[in-house]
Every structure is written in structure tokens, then in C-alpha cells.
Design a protein around this motif. Structure first.
Motif, PDB file in Angstrom:
ATOM      1  N   ARG A  58       0.825  -1.196   0.000  1.00  0.00           N
ATOM      2  CA  ARG A  58       0.000   0.000   0.000  1.00  0.00           C
ATOM      3  C   ARG A  58       0.864   1.252   0.000  1.00  0.00           C
ATOM      4  O   ARG A  58       2.080   1.185   0.173  1.00  0.00           O
ATOM      5  CB  ARG A  58      -0.969   0.049   1.183  1.00  0.00           C
ATOM      6  N   ARG A  59       0.199   2.408  -0.164  1.00  0.00           N
ATOM      7  CA  ARG A  59       0.884   3.688  -0.074  1.00  0.00           C
ATOM      8  C   ARG A  59       0.605   4.333   1.278  1.00  0.00           C
ATOM      9  O   ARG A  59      -0.342   3.954   1.973  1.00  0.00           O
ATOM     10  CB  ARG A  59       0.445   4.611  -1.217  1.00  0.00           C
ATOM     11  N   SER A  60       1.450   5.300   1.638  1.00  0.00           N
ATOM     12  CA  SER A  60       1.323   5.972   2.929  1.00  0.00           C
ATOM     13  C   SER A  60       1.201   7.470   2.735  1.00  0.00           C
ATOM     14  O   SER A  60       2.034   8.092   2.058  1.00  0.00           O
ATOM     15  CB  SER A  60       2.535   5.659   3.820  1.00  0.00           C
ATOM     16  N   ALA A  61       0.164   8.059   3.331  1.00  0.00           N
ATOM     17  CA  ALA A  61       0.003   9.507   3.386  1.00  0.00           C
ATOM     18  C   ALA A  61      -0.021   9.914   4.858  1.00  0.00           C
ATOM     19  O   ALA A  61      -0.782   9.345   5.646  1.00  0.00           O
ATOM     20  CB  ALA A  61      -1.281   9.943   2.696  1.00  0.00           C
ATOM     21  N   ALA A  62       0.821  10.860   5.220  1.00  0.00           N
ATOM     22  CA  ALA A  62       0.925  11.281   6.622  1.00  0.00           C
ATOM     23  C   ALA A  62       0.009  12.478   6.860  1.00  0.00           C
ATOM     24  O   ALA A  62       0.157  13.523   6.233  1.00  0.00           O
ATOM     25  CB  ALA A  62       2.366  11.639   6.962  1.00  0.00           C
ATOM     26  N   VAL A  63      -0.922  12.327   7.795  1.00  0.00           N
ATOM     27  CA  VAL A  63      -1.900  13.375   8.108  1.00  0.00           C
ATOM     28  C   VAL A  63      -1.877  13.631   9.614  1.00  0.00           C
ATOM     29  O   VAL A  63      -1.849  12.694  10.413  1.00  0.00           O
ATOM     30  CB  VAL A  63      -3.326  12.956   7.680  1.00  0.00           C
ATOM     31  N   ASP A  64      -1.887  14.901   9.985  1.00  0.00           N
ATOM     32  CA  ASP A  64      -1.959  15.277  11.398  1.00  0.00           C
ATOM     33  C   ASP A  64      -3.432  15.442  11.767  1.00  0.00           C
ATOM     34  O   ASP A  64      -4.050  16.466  11.476  1.00  0.00           O
ATOM     35  CB  ASP A  64      -1.197  16.590  11.631  1.00  0.00           C
ATOM     36  N   LEU A  65      -3.991  14.431  12.404  1.00  0.00           N
ATOM     37  CA  LEU A  65      -5.414  14.463  12.738  1.00  0.00           C
ATOM     38  C   LEU A  65      -5.720  15.414  13.886  1.00  0.00           C
ATOM     39  O   LEU A  65      -6.893  15.675  14.177  1.00  0.00           O
ATOM     40  CB  LEU A  65      -5.902  13.052  13.061  1.00  0.00           C
ATOM     41  N   ALA A 364      -0.766  21.459  -1.954  1.00  0.00           N
ATOM     42  CA  ALA A 364       0.305  22.393  -1.599  1.00  0.00           C
ATOM     43  C   ALA A 364      -0.053  23.173  -0.340  1.00  0.00           C
ATOM     44  O   ALA A 364       0.796  23.382   0.545  1.00  0.00           O
ATOM     45  CB  ALA A 364       0.583  23.341  -2.761  1.00  0.00           C
ATOM     46  N   ASP A 365      -1.284  23.619  -0.235  1.00  0.00           N
ATOM     47  CA  ASP A 365      -1.714  24.371   0.948  1.00  0.00           C
ATOM     48  C   ASP A 365      -1.672  23.503   2.200  1.00  0.00           C
ATOM     49  O   ASP A 365      -1.269  23.971   3.280  1.00  0.00           O
ATOM     50  CB  ASP A 365      -3.137  24.904   0.741  1.00  0.00           C
ATOM     51  N   LEU A 366      -2.088  22.266   2.074  1.00  0.00           N
ATOM     52  CA  LEU A 366      -2.075  21.347   3.227  1.00  0.00           C
ATOM     53  C   LEU A 366      -0.654  21.068   3.687  1.00  0.00           C
ATOM     54  O   LEU A 366      -0.372  20.995   4.900  1.00  0.00           O
ATOM     55  CB  LEU A 366      -2.789  20.046   2.863  1.00  0.00           C
ATOM     56  N   LEU A 367       0.263  20.877   2.743  1.00  0.00           N
ATOM     57  CA  LEU A 367       1.669  20.670   3.121  1.00  0.00           C
ATOM     58  C   LEU A 367       2.223  21.906   3.810  1.00  0.00           C
ATOM     59  O   LEU A 367       2.959  21.810   4.808  1.00  0.00           O
ATOM     60  CB  LEU A 367       2.482  20.347   1.878  1.00  0.00           C
ATOM     61  N   ALA A 368       1.875  23.074   3.294  1.00  0.00           N
ATOM     62  CA  ALA A 368       2.389  24.320   3.875  1.00  0.00           C
ATOM     63  C   ALA A 368       1.839  24.545   5.284  1.00  0.00           C
ATOM     64  O   ALA A 368       2.546  25.057   6.172  1.00  0.00           O
ATOM     65  CB  ALA A 368       2.023  25.495   2.981  1.00  0.00           C
ATOM     66  N   SER A 369       0.587  24.152   5.531  1.00  0.00           N
ATOM     67  CA  SER A 369      -0.028  24.367   6.839  1.00  0.00           C
ATOM     68  C   SER A 369       0.392  23.350   7.881  1.00  0.00           C
ATOM     69  O   SER A 369       0.208  23.559   9.072  1.00  0.00           O
ATOM     70  CB  SER A 369      -1.546  24.346   6.699  1.00  0.00           C
ATOM     71  N   GLY A 370       0.949  22.226   7.425  1.00  0.00           N
ATOM     72  CA  GLY A 370       1.331  21.158   8.351  1.00  0.00           C
ATOM     73  C   GLY A 370       0.231  20.157   8.614  1.00  0.00           C
ATOM     74  O   GLY A 370       0.403  19.240   9.422  1.00  0.00           O
ATOM     75  N   ALA A 371      -0.919  20.321   7.945  1.00  0.00           N
ATOM     76  CA  ALA A 371      -1.998  19.351   8.116  1.00  0.00           C
ATOM     77  C   ALA A 371      -1.599  17.987   7.589  1.00  0.00           C
ATOM     78  O   ALA A 371      -2.048  16.948   8.092  1.00  0.00           O
ATOM     79  CB  ALA A 371      -3.260  19.839   7.420  1.00  0.00           C
ATOM     80  N   VAL A 372      -0.779  17.977   6.541  1.00  0.00           N
ATOM     81  CA  VAL A 372      -0.195  16.736   6.024  1.00  0.00           C
ATOM     82  C   VAL A 372       1.306  16.942   5.898  1.00  0.00           C
ATOM     83  O   VAL A 372       1.795  18.065   5.894  1.00  0.00           O
ATOM     84  CB  VAL A 372      -0.801  16.326   4.653  1.00  0.00           C
ATOM     85  N   LYS A 373       2.010  15.824   5.805  1.00  0.00           N
ATOM     86  CA  LYS A 373       3.449  15.905   5.756  1.00  0.00           C
ATOM     87  C   LYS A 373       3.988  14.830   4.824  1.00  0.00           C
ATOM     88  O   LYS A 373       3.473  13.703   4.808  1.00  0.00           O
ATOM     89  CB  LYS A 373       4.069  15.761   7.145  1.00  0.00           C
ATOM     90  N   GLY A 374       4.984  15.159   4.058  1.00  0.00           N
ATOM     91  CA  GLY A 374       5.632  14.183   3.177  1.00  0.00           C
ATOM     92  C   GLY A 374       7.136  14.381   3.204  1.00  0.00           C
ATOM     93  O   GLY A 374       7.661  15.290   3.858  1.00  0.00           O
ATOM     94  N   VAL A 375       7.810  13.501   2.512  1.00  0.00           N
ATOM     95  CA  VAL A 375       9.282  13.583   2.459  1.00  0.00           C
ATOM     96  C   VAL A 375       9.691  13.704   1.006  1.00  0.00           C
ATOM     97  O   VAL A 375       9.210  12.974   0.157  1.00  0.00           O
ATOM     98  CB  VAL A 375       9.917  12.331   3.073  1.00  0.00           C
TER      99      VAL A 375
END
Length: 375
Positions: A58-65, A364-375
């Protein structure tokens, strides 16, 4: 060739071993599984993850709940999902805003599968538990008390996997079949304790007396050490299998107690133990190779892939350099393919969110806000 579940989208809320196993089974069969992982677990830089059979395919998406926008990300993904797999304690998903009610409101055709120790309601629903406690309450532990001695807990997979995850998979598949007729989703509530009780449905049928003696107390249903210190397992329950066992051990002409004469079981145990102790386990494997006496070697996990039966069937496959069990069961026309290695947390955050319907600017907005995170 794609597996039978190709096109099925499964959103896994990471964190539960039983939920992870259920998602692995679905992924092995071809489902597109996206796991929502914790943003705090994203590594500082990309690196190969440790081999993890419970995260493969599977794939992994990191989300700050905990982020104000985190739950909304999950609900956006839910709109494009067929199935959600969630394994937190009852009430946790609801508190985060991603429980069944919230998700089904966004996607009425969704199958929301959840697995917990005790189920979603009842006086113990929110209490902690481990496999041994579920086994105990489900009646699956008592049969491992030979002669009233302390029970020997079976491995975790009897309850968490077989009693929890697999009933969840069956329930999800049943709900998907029903959805094909009604067009409506529903919630699948899998309780490890209940699934384990279902596994133990035959326990009472195995009893020989109203007392505590069961087949697992019997000398013809246990393991024995051999001359080399290795063990063999014996399961000669039926009389014709038992006669075959005695003949192969050269005990066919020995005056022994009757098979089900429980008073004579200590004597019978001594004879069987002495017989098996005369040869190495490899010799016994040859003796019983063409026999229906139900005798087999007790192998270490590192040895099982080389067993002739499992090797001939290709029951183990290479996954990212690690030998792992192959997907099961096998389908003749749409067989499962070899699974992909486990991802590291957040490895696919941006591309997966885009594939699941979020626009480029929104990601892009979610990554910038920290709601989601990737590498």
C-alpha cells in the motif's frame, strides 16, 4: 495480471495491528490501499523502511489528525473510497471527526470496517485488552490447560488476526456484495473476542467427558522431542490415523491402553515419548513422509519456506529482499501478484492525495499548513 479486487479503494486509518492485517489481505488481493499515518512519524529524510509484512502493498500519506484541517483531509479521501478500515478504541474516530456517521454522511455508499477488542458497545467496549485476555473470555484459552495445568497462550495471531482481522475482511466483502444490490454502505463491527469465540465453536465437541479433559490433553495430540532435541507434532485423533501412528512407531504389537482410555494416557504418553526419542526428527520425517498418521516436524519460522510442500507451492515470496508469506487464498483466473514492499511513513503523501481527488493547489496548501506531511 491484476488481482480480483483491482479498482477497490481502501482507506486505512493506521495504528491497529488487526486493522493493518485486514488491509494487507485486501491489498494482497489487488485493492488500492492508502494508509493514513501519523505526521509525527514521518522520517527526517527518505530511507528504506524496515521490512514489514503488515505494511506491504500500500501507499502511505501522513496526516496530522490533531491539526484543524487534518480530519477534513480524511473526509475528502473518504469521498473517493469504497472502504475505510479503522482499528482504534471505540469512540476515538468519532472524537477525531472521522467516525462512521461523519464518513457515511460524505459517502453513503461507503463500507466502514472497524475492528476492536471487545466490540463497539457493551460494558467492556472501551477497556484495554491483549490477545490473551480475548482468548480467555472467548473460551479459547481453557482447552490449552492440559490436565488442569496453567494454560499455554497461543500466539497473538489466533485472536488479533484470525479472530479479528479475518472476520473484518469477510464482513467488508459481504457488505460490498450487499452494496452491489442496494447501493448503500454500512458499518462492519468486528470484535476480536467474538471472532475468537467463533473460532472456538468446536471446543465443546472435542470434549470426552463433562470434565476438563479434551483432545488437547491426549498423548496422540501433542508434540514430542526427538533424539536430536527437535520436536514433531502428532495429531492422530481418528482411530485409523492412530493405528497408523502406532505401526510407524513399531508399537502396533505392544500391549497399550485403548486410545481413549484416559486413565491409561500417562502410560501411553511414556511409550510414545520413548519411541520418538529413539531417532532424530529428520529420520521421523522420512518415516512419516507418505503416511496419514498426522505427524509433522515443528519448524522454526526461518525454516518453513524450505519445507517441501510449501516450497513446491511457492508459498513464500521475496518482498523487498525479505521472504514473506505469499498472498492467500489463490484465485485461478485473477491471481494476486507479488506484493510491493512496505512504504516509509509519508512516502506517498502528495501523489496519493492527488490521485484520490485533491487538487494540486489544495495539496500544496495542506503541506504548507502542516496538516499533512511528506518527504
Amino acid at each position: 495480471m491484476p488481482g480480483p479486487l483491482e479498482g477497490l479503494r481502501v482507506l486505512e486509518i493506521g495504528g491497529s495491528v488487526a486493522g493493518a492485517y485486514a488491509s494487507t489481505v485486501l491489498a494482497d488481493l489487488g485493492a488500492d490501499v492508502l494508509r493514513v499515518d501519523r505526521a509525527a512519524q514521518v522520517p527526517g529524510e527518505p530511507h528504506p523502511p524496515a521490512p514489514d509484512p503488515l505494511a506491504r502493498g500500500r501507499r502511505s500519506a501522513a496526516v496530522d489528525l490533531r491539526h484543524p484541517d487534518g480530519p477534513a483531509v480524511v473526509l475528502s479521501l473518504v469521498e473517493h473510497a469504497d472502504v475505510v478500515v479503522e482499528g482504534g478504541r471505540p469512540g476515538v474516530a468519532e472524537k477525531l471527526g472521522i467516525g462512521p456517521e461523519q464518513c457515511l454522511e460524505r459517502n453513503p455508499a461507503l463500507v466502514y470496517g472497524r475492528v476492536s477488542g471487545w466490540g463497539q458497545d457493551g460494558p467492556m467496549a472501551r477497556r484495554a485488552g491483549h490477545d490473551i485476555t480475548f482468548l480467555g473470555v472467548a473460551g479459547a484459552l481453557a482447552p490449552t490447560e492440559p490436565g488442569g495445568a496453567p494454560a499455554v497462550p497461543p500466539p497473538y495471531y489466533l485472536s488479533s488476526f484470525a479472530g479479528g482481522a479475518l472476520p473484518l475482511v469477510i464482513g467488508i466483502q459481504a457488505a460490498l456484495l450487499e452494496r452491489s444490490r442496494s447501493g448503500r454502505g454500512q458499518v462492519v463491527d468486528a470484535a476480536i473476542a467474538e471472532g475468537t469465540a467463533l473460532l472456538a465453536v468446536m471446543v465443546d465437541q472435542w470434549r470426552r467427558t463433562p470434565g476438563r479433559v479434551t483432545v488437547v490433553d491426549a498423548p496422540f495430540y501433542r508434540t514430542y522431542p526427538c533424539a536430536d532435541g527437535r520436536h514433531v507434532s502428532v495429531g492422530a485423533v481418528e482411530p485409523h490415523f492412530y493405528r497408523e501412528l502406532l505401526n510407524r512407531l513399531d508399537l502396533g504389537d505392544v500391549d497399550l491402553p485403548d486410545q481413549y482410555d484416559e486413565a491409561g494416557w500417562p502410560v501411553l504418553t511414556e511409550h510414545l515419548a520413548a519411541a520418538f526419542g529413539r531417532r532424530d526428527s529428520t529420520e521421523w520425517e522420512k518415516v512419516f513422509a507418505d503416511s496419514d498418521a498426522c505427524v509433522a516436524p515443528v519448524l522454526a519460522p526461518a525454516e518453513v519456506a524450505e519445507h517441501p510442500q510449501l516450497k513446491a507451492r511457492g508459498s513464500f515470496v521475496d518482498v523487498g529482499g525479505q521472504l514473506q508469506p505469499a498472498p492467500a487464498p489463490r484465485l485461478s483466473r485473477t491471481p494476486a501478484t507479488a506484493p510491493a514492499p512496505a512504504p516509509y511513513v509519508g512516502q506517498h503523501t502528495a501523489p496519493a492525495l492527488r490521485d484520490w481527488g485533491l487538487g494540486e493547489s489544495a495539496v500544496a496548501d495542506l503541506l504548507a499548513s502542516g496538516a499533512v506531511k511528506g518527504v
